[in-house]
Every structure is written in structure tokens, then in C-alpha cells.
Design a protein around this motif. Sequence first.
Motif, PDB file in Angstrom:
ATOM      1  N   ASP A  71      34.746  39.286  42.302  1.00  0.00           N
ATOM      2  CA  ASP A  71      35.641  40.402  41.992  1.00  0.00           C
ATOM      3  C   ASP A  71      35.440  40.890  40.567  1.00  0.00           C
ATOM      4  O   ASP A  71      35.376  42.093  40.299  1.00  0.00           O
ATOM      5  CB  ASP A  71      37.100  39.965  42.188  1.00  0.00           C
ATOM      6  CG  ASP A  71      37.566  40.164  43.617  1.00  0.00           C
ATOM      7  OD1 ASP A  71      36.733  40.553  44.456  1.00  0.00           O
ATOM      8  OD2 ASP A  71      38.744  39.919  43.897  1.00  0.00           O
ATOM      9  N   TYR A  72      35.352  39.946  39.653  1.00  0.00           N
ATOM     10  CA  TYR A  72      35.204  40.319  38.240  1.00  0.00           C
ATOM     11  C   TYR A  72      33.896  41.066  38.010  1.00  0.00           C
ATOM     12  O   TYR A  72      33.848  42.080  37.311  1.00  0.00           O
ATOM     13  CB  TYR A  72      35.266  39.079  37.367  1.00  0.00           C
ATOM     14  CG  TYR A  72      35.443  39.378  35.888  1.00  0.00           C
ATOM     15  CD1 TYR A  72      36.709  39.527  35.343  1.00  0.00           C
ATOM     16  CD2 TYR A  72      34.340  39.515  35.050  1.00  0.00           C
ATOM     17  CE1 TYR A  72      36.880  39.802  33.994  1.00  0.00           C
ATOM     18  CE2 TYR A  72      34.491  39.779  33.703  1.00  0.00           C
ATOM     19  CZ  TYR A  72      35.769  39.928  33.181  1.00  0.00           C
ATOM     20  OH  TYR A  72      35.920  40.218  31.844  1.00  0.00           O
ATOM     21  N   HIS A  76      36.532  44.639  39.182  1.00  0.00           N
ATOM     22  CA  HIS A  76      37.977  44.469  39.344  1.00  0.00           C
ATOM     23  C   HIS A  76      38.461  43.465  38.293  1.00  0.00           C
ATOM     24  O   HIS A  76      38.709  42.299  38.592  1.00  0.00           O
ATOM     25  CB  HIS A  76      38.292  43.967  40.759  1.00  0.00           C
ATOM     26  CG  HIS A  76      37.678  44.812  41.829  1.00  0.00           C
ATOM     27  ND1 HIS A  76      37.970  46.147  41.999  1.00  0.00           N
ATOM     28  CD2 HIS A  76      36.762  44.507  42.788  1.00  0.00           C
ATOM     29  CE1 HIS A  76      37.284  46.634  43.015  1.00  0.00           C
ATOM     30  NE2 HIS A  76      36.524  45.659  43.512  1.00  0.00           N
ATOM     31  N   ARG A  77      38.605  43.932  37.052  1.00  0.00           N
ATOM     32  CA  ARG A  77      38.866  43.028  35.942  1.00  0.00           C
ATOM     33  C   ARG A  77      40.299  43.073  35.432  1.00  0.00           C
ATOM     34  O   ARG A  77      40.789  42.091  34.894  1.00  0.00           O
ATOM     35  CB  ARG A  77      37.901  43.334  34.791  1.00  0.00           C
ATOM     36  CG  ARG A  77      36.449  43.049  35.131  1.00  0.00           C
ATOM     37  CD  ARG A  77      35.553  43.251  33.932  1.00  0.00           C
ATOM     38  NE  ARG A  77      35.390  44.675  33.613  1.00  0.00           N
ATOM     39  CZ  ARG A  77      34.437  45.436  34.137  1.00  0.00           C
ATOM     40  NH1 ARG A  77      33.592  44.921  35.018  1.00  0.00           N
ATOM     41  NH2 ARG A  77      34.333  46.704  33.797  1.00  0.00           N
ATOM     42  N   THR A  78      40.968  44.192  35.540  1.00  0.00           N
ATOM     43  CA  THR A  78      42.273  44.327  34.901  1.00  0.00           C
ATOM     44  C   THR A  78      43.322  43.402  35.502  1.00  0.00           C
ATOM     45  O   THR A  78      44.284  43.034  34.833  1.00  0.00           O
ATOM     46  CB  THR A  78      42.757  45.786  34.984  1.00  0.00           C
ATOM     47  OG1 THR A  78      43.946  45.935  34.196  1.00  0.00           O
ATOM     48  CG2 THR A  78      43.076  46.169  36.423  1.00  0.00           C
ATOM     49  N   ARG A  79      43.152  43.003  36.743  1.00  0.00           N
ATOM     50  CA  ARG A  79      44.147  42.148  37.400  1.00  0.00           C
ATOM     51  C   ARG A  79      43.978  40.673  37.067  1.00  0.00           C
ATOM     52  O   ARG A  79      44.812  39.859  37.442  1.00  0.00           O
ATOM     53  CB  ARG A  79      44.067  42.346  38.914  1.00  0.00           C
ATOM     54  CG  ARG A  79      42.783  41.826  39.532  1.00  0.00           C
ATOM     55  CD  ARG A  79      42.683  42.109  41.028  1.00  0.00           C
ATOM     56  NE  ARG A  79      42.441  43.526  41.286  1.00  0.00           N
ATOM     57  CZ  ARG A  79      42.145  44.024  42.468  1.00  0.00           C
ATOM     58  NH1 ARG A  79      42.056  43.217  43.509  1.00  0.00           N
ATOM     59  NH2 ARG A  79      41.937  45.320  42.617  1.00  0.00           N
TER      60      ARG A  79
END
Length: 374
Positions: A71-72, A76-79
Amino acid sequence: MSSTASHLDACENCTTALQGDFCHQCGQSAHSPVRSFGHAIEEVFESFWHLDGRIFRTLRQLLLPGRLAADYLAGHRTRYIPPIRLFVIVAVLTFFVARLAVHVDAGTFVDQTPAPPEVATAFKDARTTEEVEKARLTHVKPLETARDTLPESLRFTMDRAIAKVEKQAAQRNRELSALPAATPSATPAPPPVPVPARPKAYTPVDIDFLPGFANRWLTGQAEIIRLNLPRINERPQLLVNAFFASVPSALFVLVPLFAFLLKVFYLGSGRLYLEHLVVALYSHAFLCVALLGILLLTMVAGQMANVPIAGTLIGVVVAVLLAWMPLYLLLMQRRVYGQSWLVTFLKFTALGWLYFTVVTTATVFLAIASLARI
């Protein structure tokens, strides 16, 4: 605390009029940590732990092999908590708990460590001082030969083993001298064999292929270790604490090295070194979390020693965790890099063997270095 003390009309940083909890011009929080103790505590947790839900979401995803790293890397990093921050948090916490969970009883290693069975049996079976002396020579001679093959700075290890045998011999002679004479021809026991004193200083380290400053540094470390040995005999927990305190620092060298190995093994993947570093950080973060779980379970088992079924169940869980750790890394490697199972397994085996060798070597050197740090 008044409302005006904690909620300002203008940003203290850029004087822009505030329209919410953050300045829309510079981003600074409207809550001043120096005017409210509650906001000060909140800022500590926010800056270090980021306890805003992301820590729990990150840990939940970390438990699924490769999900968090994939994911990272997909953007999709902000979560999630950044990998370096997560790694620092769990590494420091894990080895702090390790210092609490791992205990070594105080006392002299020579006195507390049981003698090898064959040595104890040989002296126990001896019925005369001559037999004691024969058994002593049988076990001391090989140790002396082994000691002579070691560098001077390392001979203290064999000296301790020899001292242990000499102590067993002296103890058996004292026991024989206390026994009543079985026959008139019985030979009186001689005085106890003195334990040889350990040399007060060691020969300077002189390794041919090392420069002079390195040999001088090693000589200094050997001397510090020699002086620290009596303290370790009395308080061996000092060595355990020094070792675990050094592990996080060593990991900051090992993790980038592991990322470099990933880069070498996956040259055709098109991924940059920093992407491999993300995988390495999340891999080691999971290993720290698993180790933390094992340590906590061990502590619980120690508190429930009187409940056999609890110890058995905890032992099974610990065994499952130990088996899951390498399997997790294999599944993670497969998910992140997307190669076939056969290729992934072959690379995982070669990479694991190489990295395990590096970690084992680093652990030995770290243990030796810890002797000089207490």
C-alpha cells in the motif's frame, strides 16, 4: 485555563487571522502547548506516536504479510505512519521490554555454571588423591593445550575453564580428607590444589592486516573488557542490559544493508533503493512486533508458573510465532515483488541465509562490544 489562553484570534507565527484549529497560511496549530498542559501532552503524543488512529491502522495492516508495504509503495501513504517512524517506535519499545524480560541471576559464572557431567562424574568416582590428580590432569591438559593456541587477549576464557576443573579437584580432595581412613595404608590427602591466578594484563593485540590505530583500539577494548569481567561476575545483568541497549543502534546499520541485499536480488524489478528500504523497514518492524509479543508472553508465563496448562498454551503460541516469522517474510517478499513462488522461494532462501550470517556475526561482535560498554 481561559478560552483566550488556549484559543487565539491570530496565528502567533505569522499573525494571520485564524479561522479554525490551524493557520491556513503557515499551518501552525491554534493551540499553544506552552499555555495548556493538556495541549502540551497532546503534542508529545502527536509528534512521536501520532495516536490519531493511524498507529492502530498501521499495526493492523502490518500483521498482514506485505499489505502495508504494498500500500505504501502504491502511494497510499497518508493513512499510515511513515516506515522509519514505525520502525523506531517498535524497535525502541521491543528492546526496552527485552531488558525487563531477560534476567540473569547475580553471582560468579564459575560458581553458578554447573560442571560438565563427565568432569563431575570423574571426580565423584575418585576414591584416592592419586585418582583425583589423574582425573584433574586428564581434563586440564586439553584445556591448557587449547589455551596455548589462542591469542593472549582471549586466553582468559580457557583460564576460567581450567579454574573450574581445579576447583572441582580441590573440593574432592577436601571430601576425601574428611573421610575416615578405610585401611592403614590409606594415603593422607595432600593440601588442596591452588587455583592458578589469572594474568593481570594481556599482550597488546597485534593483527598483521590491521593498521596500527585499529590494533591500539582493540588493545584498549580488550583491557576494558578485562577490567569489566569482575563486575560481570557479580552483576551479569549489566551485560544483558548493555547488549539490548545496543541492538537498536545496530539495526540502523543492518536495515539499510538488508535493503541493499534486496536491491541486488531484485535488480530487474525496476524499484529504487528507497523502495527496497521501505520493505526492509516494515520487515524489521514486524520482526520487532513479533519479538515483543514473545517477550510479553514469556513474562506472563513467568507470572503463571504455578499453572501448568497456562505455560503449555503460552509455549505453543510462542512456537507458532517463531514459525510464523520466516513464513511472514516469505509471503511479504512474494506479495511486494510479485514473482513466481519458485523464484521467490529461491531468492528468499539465498537472501535469508546471507542475511542470517551477517546478523549472527553482528550479534557476536555486539556482545563483545557490550563487554566494553558496561
